[in-house]
Design an enzyme around this catalytic site. Structure first.
Site, mmCIF file in Angstrom:
data_model
loop_
_atom_site.group_PDB
_atom_site.id
_atom_site.type_symbol
_atom_site.label_atom_id
_atom_site.label_comp_id
_atom_site.label_asym_id
_atom_site.label_seq_id
_atom_site.Cartn_x
_atom_site.Cartn_y
_atom_site.Cartn_z
ATOM 1 N N ASP A 1 -8.431 -5.886 -45.713
ATOM 2 C CA ASP A 1 -9.047 -5.413 -44.462
ATOM 3 C C ASP A 1 -9.273 -3.921 -44.623
ATOM 4 O OD1 ASP A 1 -9.764 -5.070 -41.623
ATOM 5 O OD2 ASP A 1 -8.881 -7.047 -41.370
ATOM 6 N N HIS B 1 -15.096 -5.458 -42.266
ATOM 7 C CA HIS B 1 -13.672 -5.134 -42.473
ATOM 8 C C HIS B 1 -13.374 -4.804 -43.937
ATOM 9 C CE1 HIS B 1 -11.886 -5.931 -38.510
ATOM 10 N NE2 HIS B 1 -12.818 -6.865 -38.368
ATOM 11 N N GLU C 1 -16.566 -9.765 -36.799
ATOM 12 C CA GLU C 1 -16.762 -8.401 -36.291
ATOM 13 C C GLU C 1 -17.582 -7.511 -37.225
ATOM 14 O OE1 GLU C 1 -12.932 -7.709 -33.495
ATOM 15 O OE2 GLU C 1 -12.513 -7.515 -35.624
HETATM 16 C C1 ACM Z 1 -10.287 -11.421 -35.421
HETATM 17 O O1 ACM Z 1 -9.352 -11.374 -34.611
HETATM 18 N N1 ACM Z 1 -11.062 -10.355 -35.597
HETATM 19 C C2 ACM Z 1 -10.587 -12.621 -36.161
#
Ligand code: ACM
Length: 521
Positions: free
Chosen positions: A191, A258, A320
């Site tokens: 991440d 991410h 996201e």
């Molecule tokens: C997430 O909580 N962004 C999958």
């Protein structure tokens, strides 16, 4: 015969059986079995032998040797593999506790393993500890149990990027998950702040990418360095241990969002309008670019990931992705046009489709967060529904598999009580009772669509979880509630009875030094 659906007057007797998750069918019998130093163990079949070793190991605190025997003695435990049978499915078992014999039978090694877990739960909580006892003996109530899980995917996710948790902690969590019949550990390995898996071909991913001591919001966390990563040898050890516990480890390699740690390590993966700065972490966007070479980089990473993890499913994130940086970047726009893609959602789908094809060619299946639905779902993709249940519903209706993991009930990084008296958390409100109330099959699905719901998973995101003990506190006892809603049949769930049984379960967690949130009075 005392069936679960029996009248309320029988409830207290069931409450006396300290089982979590509650089995499909329980019948109390007269008499009891005594486990002591004279108890012998008979294992029939290779899978039964593997489980015999596990049972002996797990009873080491009792000092009972469980000597092997050729035939039944006055006190014997018999583990047998039997022919496949609809009542048991692939993970079910039968457990009979009689006066002189305990019989655990299943058609698979996993089934026997779960039968052993149920048997262990009928023993005193102290047996979960490691403190040796001499002259141990325990009385186990006579019982006949037939049990099988409701869902095949009973999962827990841990984010080891925002904060790193050492290998020993992962092993500890796996042990307790298995005792609760949870069988998927989703390991969120990459991440923004840290890349946590050694990739031999790209050493910077861990040499540089595992060392940032900033949190996901770009702020120093607490002045400590939260760097760390798992070597491939660590990962092999964890995967081998998980296999013994019948847990599948689903690795997650985030893409195309991410990805700060990856881009900091290899600038050529990023989206740039200006040349990179001297500080490698000063990336312009957390998105990967969508060059063919970036897809190839990730395929190379996945080659190593697939060698380490036998899991059919490989998680590729997909959540996201801020589409702004792609919109504002001329090269990305050029690539979008060349590929005949309408918008950035389709560009994300293009990326995920490349990876889906690659994983499929290698006999694996892609799973991603529900944003992978936007711009068109890749052919073989499974959806993890997190922003609500809609992603799961849409996937199931489109004939895709889904795992339900909505923030409303399954985000174990949320507060579990009044924020004033809880450790700082990311927000939200998810007390134990709310977790327990979750029904993974959405009402909106018909029976055929409902079969697409593989199961349910809780997620522990670690932005605000700097220590292992804090992580355990967030995981348990909510993980006990998860266990029951993932394993037990729908009509077997009962919040009042669960709370009684949970008290025993927490004694077991204490015995194995697992931290947990105390129950509200
Ligand atoms: C997430 O909580 N962004 C999958």
């Amino acid at each position: 015969m005392f069936l679960l659906a029996a009248a309320a007057m029988l409830r207290t007797e069931f409450q006396a059986l300290p089982l979590v998750p509650w089995p499909s069918r329980v019948e109390l019998k007269n008499g009891s079995f005594t486990l002591d130093a004279s108890t012998t163990l008979i294992a029939k079949g290779r899978e039964a032998h593997e489980n015999a070793d596990y049972l002996r190991q797990s009873l080491r605190a009792t000092g009972i040797p469980l000597k092997g025997a050729g035939k039944a003695t006055e006190s014997t435990i018999v583990l047998s593999i039997v022919k496949p049978d609809d009542a048991l499915g692939v993970e079910g078992y039968r457990l009979k506790v009689g006066k002189s014999e305990v019989d655990i039978e299943a058609s698979t090694s996993a089934g026997l393993f779960y039968g052993i877990q149920t048997f262990r739960q009928l023993l005193p909580a102290s047996t979960y500890g490691t403190a040796a006892t001499s002259g141990f003996s325990a009385t186990v109530p006579g019982v006949e149990i037939v049990d099988r899980p409701r869902f095949g995917w009973r999962g827990m996710m841990l984010d080891v990027s925002r904060h790193f948790f050492p290998k020993e902690e992962i092993l500890k969590m796996l042990g307790t998950m298995a005792e609760h019949k949870l069988n998927h550990f989703h390991w969120h390995l990459t991440d923004e702040p840290g890349w946590r898996i050694e990739i031999k071909r790209y050493p910077n991913l861990t040499k540089l990418g595992s060392l940032q001591n900033f949190d996901t919001f770009g702020k120093p966390i607490d002045g400590q360095n939260h760097g760390g990563f798992y070597t491939q040898s660590d990962i092999r050890e964890v995967v081998a241990y998980a296999k013994k516990l019948h847990i599948t480890i689903v690795p997650e390699i985030e893409m195309p969002g991410h990805s700060v740690a990856a881009i900091a390590s290899y600038h050529e993966l990023g989206v740039w309008n200006n040349p990179p700065k001297a500080n490698p972490w000063a990336v312009e966007s957390s998105n990967l670019n969508t060059e063919e070479s970036t897809v190839k980089f990730y395929e190379n990473v996945l080659d190593e990931v697939m060698k380490l993890f036998p899991s059919t499913w490989i998680h590729v994130g997909g959540d996201e992705v801020d589409k702004g940086p792609w919109k504002g970047n001329a090269r990305t726009q050029e690539l979008k046009k060349q590929r005949g893609l309408k918008d950035e959602d389709e560009l994300q789908s293009w990326f995920i489709r490349q990876i889906d094809g690659y994983l499929t060619t290698h006999g694996r299946r892609l799973i991603g967060w529900d944003e992978i639905l936007e711009g068109g779902l890749a052919q073989g993709a499974t959806v993890m529904s997190w922003r609500g249940i809609e992603g799961g519903i849409a996937a199931a209706r489109a004939g895709h598999d889904a795992v339900m993991s909505p923030t409303s009930h399954m985000y174990f990084d949320f507060y579990q009580g009044d924020p004033k008296s809880e450790p700082r958390s990311i927000g939200g409100h998810l007390p134990l009772e709310r977790v327990y109330s979750y029904e993974p099959i959405p009402d909106a699905l018909n029976a055929t669509e409902a079969k697409r719901i593989l199961g349910v998973q809780a997620n522990i995101w670690a932005e605000y979880i700097p220590t292992s003990s804090h992580m355990e506190y967030m995981a348990w006892p909510r993980g006990c509630a998860l266990s029951e809603l993932a394993w037990s049949q729908k009509d077997a769930r009962d919040w009042t009875l669960f709370q009684g049984r949970l008290k025993h379960d927490l004694l077991r967690l204490s015995a194995e030094q697992m931290n947990f949130r105390k129950l509200d009075k």
